[in-house]
Scaffold this motif. Structure first.
Motif, PDB file in Angstrom:
ATOM      1  N   GLY A 114       0.815  -1.212   0.000  1.00  0.00           N
ATOM      2  CA  GLY A 114       0.000   0.000   0.000  1.00  0.00           C
ATOM      3  C   GLY A 114       0.846   1.258   0.000  1.00  0.00           C
ATOM      4  N   LEU A 115       1.995   1.182  -0.650  1.00  0.00           N
ATOM      5  CA  LEU A 115       2.877   2.350  -0.739  1.00  0.00           C
ATOM      6  C   LEU A 115       3.123   2.674  -2.209  1.00  0.00           C
ATOM      7  N   SER A 116       3.606   3.878  -2.458  1.00  0.00           N
ATOM      8  CA  SER A 116       3.856   4.264  -3.850  1.00  0.00           C
ATOM      9  C   SER A 116       5.227   3.771  -4.287  1.00  0.00           C
ATOM     10  N   ARG A 117       5.347   3.583  -5.594  1.00  0.00           N
ATOM     11  CA  ARG A 117       6.596   3.136  -6.179  1.00  0.00           C
ATOM     12  C   ARG A 117       7.744   4.097  -5.851  1.00  0.00           C
ATOM     13  N   SER A 118       7.419   5.398  -5.833  1.00  0.00           N
ATOM     14  CA  SER A 118       8.471   6.391  -5.576  1.00  0.00           C
ATOM     15  C   SER A 118       8.993   6.271  -4.135  1.00  0.00           C
ATOM     16  N   THR A 119       8.139   5.833  -3.220  1.00  0.00           N
ATOM     17  CA  THR A 119       8.586   5.632  -1.832  1.00  0.00           C
ATOM     18  C   THR A 119       9.718   4.620  -1.790  1.00  0.00           C
ATOM     19  N   PHE A 120       9.564   3.555  -2.611  1.00  0.00           N
ATOM     20  CA  PHE A 120      10.623   2.541  -2.627  1.00  0.00           C
ATOM     21  C   PHE A 120      11.961   3.183  -2.966  1.00  0.00           C
ATOM     22  N   TYR A 121      11.956   3.963  -4.055  1.00  0.00           N
ATOM     23  CA  TYR A 121      13.230   4.516  -4.531  1.00  0.00           C
ATOM     24  C   TYR A 121      13.740   5.674  -3.674  1.00  0.00           C
ATOM     25  N   ALA A 122      12.889   6.186  -2.794  1.00  0.00           N
ATOM     26  CA  ALA A 122      13.363   7.212  -1.868  1.00  0.00           C
ATOM     27  C   ALA A 122      14.297   6.588  -0.826  1.00  0.00           C
ATOM     28  N   TYR A 123      14.116   5.298  -0.556  1.00  0.00           N
ATOM     29  CA  TYR A 123      14.898   4.669   0.524  1.00  0.00           C
ATOM     30  C   TYR A 123      15.836   3.554   0.065  1.00  0.00           C
ATOM     31  N   PHE A 124      15.520   2.949  -1.080  1.00  0.00           N
ATOM     32  CA  PHE A 124      16.313   1.797  -1.521  1.00  0.00           C
ATOM     33  C   PHE A 124      16.699   1.951  -2.988  1.00  0.00           C
ATOM     34  N   THR A 125      17.899   1.468  -3.322  1.00  0.00           N
ATOM     35  CA  THR A 125      18.316   1.571  -4.720  1.00  0.00           C
ATOM     36  C   THR A 125      17.698   0.438  -5.553  1.00  0.00           C
ATOM     37  N   ASP A 126      17.566  -0.748  -4.945  1.00  0.00           N
ATOM     38  CA  ASP A 126      16.962  -1.883  -5.646  1.00  0.00           C
ATOM     39  C   ASP A 126      16.529  -2.943  -4.625  1.00  0.00           C
ATOM     40  N   LYS A 127      16.039  -4.064  -5.117  1.00  0.00           N
ATOM     41  CA  LYS A 127      15.557  -5.113  -4.206  1.00  0.00           C
ATOM     42  C   LYS A 127      16.685  -5.680  -3.352  1.00  0.00           C
ATOM     43  N   GLY A 128      17.901  -5.702  -3.916  1.00  0.00           N
ATOM     44  CA  GLY A 128      19.057  -6.196  -3.164  1.00  0.00           C
ATOM     45  C   GLY A 128      19.345  -5.302  -1.957  1.00  0.00           C
ATOM     46  N   ASP A 129      19.195  -3.999  -2.162  1.00  0.00           N
ATOM     47  CA  ASP A 129      19.413  -3.021  -1.099  1.00  0.00           C
ATOM     48  C   ASP A 129      18.416  -3.261   0.040  1.00  0.00           C
ATOM     49  N   LEU A 130      17.177  -3.558  -0.312  1.00  0.00           N
ATOM     50  CA  LEU A 130      16.152  -3.856   0.690  1.00  0.00           C
ATOM     51  C   LEU A 130      16.529  -5.117   1.476  1.00  0.00           C
ATOM     52  N   LEU A 131      17.008  -6.130   0.747  1.00  0.00           N
ATOM     53  CA  LEU A 131      17.446  -7.365   1.410  1.00  0.00           C
ATOM     54  C   LEU A 131      18.566  -7.078   2.398  1.00  0.00           C
ATOM     55  N   ARG A 132      19.480  -6.179   2.014  1.00  0.00           N
ATOM     56  CA  ARG A 132      20.600  -5.866   2.896  1.00  0.00           C
ATOM     57  C   ARG A 132      20.113  -5.206   4.188  1.00  0.00           C
ATOM     58  N   GLN A 133      19.095  -4.358   4.077  1.00  0.00           N
ATOM     59  CA  GLN A 133      18.507  -3.744   5.269  1.00  0.00           C
ATOM     60  C   GLN A 133      17.929  -4.828   6.193  1.00  0.00           C
TER      61      GLN A 133
END
Lengths: 208, 211
Positions: free
Chosen positions: B46-65
């Motif tokens: 339930g978040l916007s696509r731009s929110t993702f890129y505000a905090y993460f560079t890609d899915k790998g970056d999210l995994l690292r978090q």
């Protein structure tokens, strides 16, 4: 008519096996410098010295080729692991160590294909199922080995055969991939000593 | 501006947590992390696509978090086991391992996705390797202490034995624990107890009922 079809099928199977062998060498050479995911069929056929069209006569795609290669490796690993599972009730620790070496040697021989299989199983369901089937077959065989040993008095009777087999099989699968595959000769020696000690302590030592 | 920047790491962790819930649901539905689009992920959360890129560079970056978070959880879950000492009994070991598996279970599905992704994400592979090394060192220290004090088999090679045990545990926690119900977790704890008791403590003369 029927016999002609059979002959054609048999020669096609032989030809597929020969090409698979050529491609196995090519895959192993290519994966020195790239990952399976990034490897193209183009580069693969060039390395193997076969025509692209020939590749597609025998294999649907890169994943289909890998599935065929993995099938061979699984057979080889099950065969090697038999050295452990067929150990007699009066086997010594040195016999167990020798069996573990057979398994590790086989894994190292085929480590490029196994690494590609582990990599591809993250996104290719067919490969994931093959790896899972290897583990399932191994768990079943280890459980039988434990049950037989318990009957013969050579394996700790307090162990649950199935549960113990699950943990030991996953240990072997992961340890071979993560630990033994990249190890040098001296490290491998220590790793196999530790693996032998673990299996010996878990299964056989309590009955000696 | 500087206030906003200072809040960013917290907000990044917060968004990562929210996305973890969304990914858990999608993985349970049979999606794989590798094939999951950011579109689909953000929709589910339930978040916007731009929110993702505000905090993460890609899915790998999210995994690292998540990875940092999950390794803390694992360490906490394993603490009761490696804290066991000279008076270790099989019952104590069983209780500590049952707790380890139970405490880890909420993290298992997403952490399994992290380990799966290490095969094509080199940065993540380096990170998980460091995490596994830390676990191995903890366990090897436990083995050494037990050997020095006479309650662990003195013949074992501490580092290599710990390495096999760590990878064994990693694999089962990630392959079997995400979908395990309570009786299955009990069985897994029984299996692991039998193994670790026999490998480590029994050869040093610990008897199952030792107080």
């Amino acid at each position: 008519m029927a016999s002609i079809t059979r002959t054609t099928q048999a020669s096609r199977a032989r030809r597929r096996a020969a090409i698979r062998h050529e491609l196995l060498g090519a895959v192993e050479r290519c994966l020195e410098s790239t990952t399976f995911t990034e490897l193209s069929v183009e580069r693969l056929v060039r390395e193997a010295g076969i025509a692209r069209s020939t590749f597609y006569v025998y294999f649907e795609d890169k994943g289909d080729l890998l599935a065929a290669l993995v099938e061979d490796v699984i057979d080889a690993l099950i065969e090697a692991a038999g050295h452990w599972w067929r150990l007699a009730p009066d086997a010594e620790k040195a016999d167990l160590r020798e069996a573990m070496e057979q398994i590790a040697d086989t894994y190292r021989t085929h480590r490029v294909v196994m690494a590609a299989a582990v990599e591809a199983s993250a996104y290719d369901e067919r490969i994931a199922e093959q790896v899972a089937s290897l583990v399932d077959r191994a768990v079943a065989a280890v459980a039988v080995h434990i049950r037989d040993g318990q009957g013969a008095g050579s394996v700790d009777r307090s162990l649950d055969p199935r549960q113990t087999a699950v943990w030991l099989t996953w240990m072997t699968e992961r340890g071979l991939f993560q630990l033994v595959s990249p190890a040098d000769a001296e490290q491998t020696d220590r790793l196999l000593q530790a693996m032998t000690d673990i299996v010996w302590n878990v299964l056989y030592a309590p009955t000696r | 501006m500087s206030d906003q920047a200072a809040q960013r790491p917290d907000r990044r962790a917060e968004v990562a947590e929210r996305l973890r819930g969304a990914v858990e649901r999608l993985l349970r539905e049979g999606e794989t992390y590798a094939s999951l689009s950011i579109e689909r992920l953000m929709n589910e959360a339930g978040l916007s696509r731009s929110t993702f890129y505000a905090y993460f560079t890609d899915k790998g970056d999210l995994l690292r978090q998540w990875s940092t978070h999950a390794s803390d959880a694992t360490r906490a879950a394993a603490a009761a086991w490696v804290a066991l000492g000279p008076d270790v009994s099989r019952q104590q070991l069983r209780a500590a391992l049952r707790r380890l598996i139970g405490d880890y279970q909420p993290h298992a599905r997403v952490t399994a996705a992290i380990y799966d992704a290490t095969v094509y994400d080199a940065a993540l592979a380096t990170e998980t390797r460091a995490v596994m090394d830390a676990h191995r060192r903890h366990l090897a220290d436990h083995v050494r202490r037990g050997q020095d004090e006479g309650w662990i088999d003195p013949a074992l090679l501490p580092d290599e034995t710990a390495a096999w045990i760590c990878w064994m545990t990693e694999r089962v926690l990630h392959q079997l624990v995400p979908d395990a119900d309570a009786p299955t977790v009990d069985e897994l704890a029984d299996g692991l107890t039998g193994i670790l008791w026999n490998v480590l403590y029994a050869p040093a003369g610990r008897t199952p009922a030792a107080a």
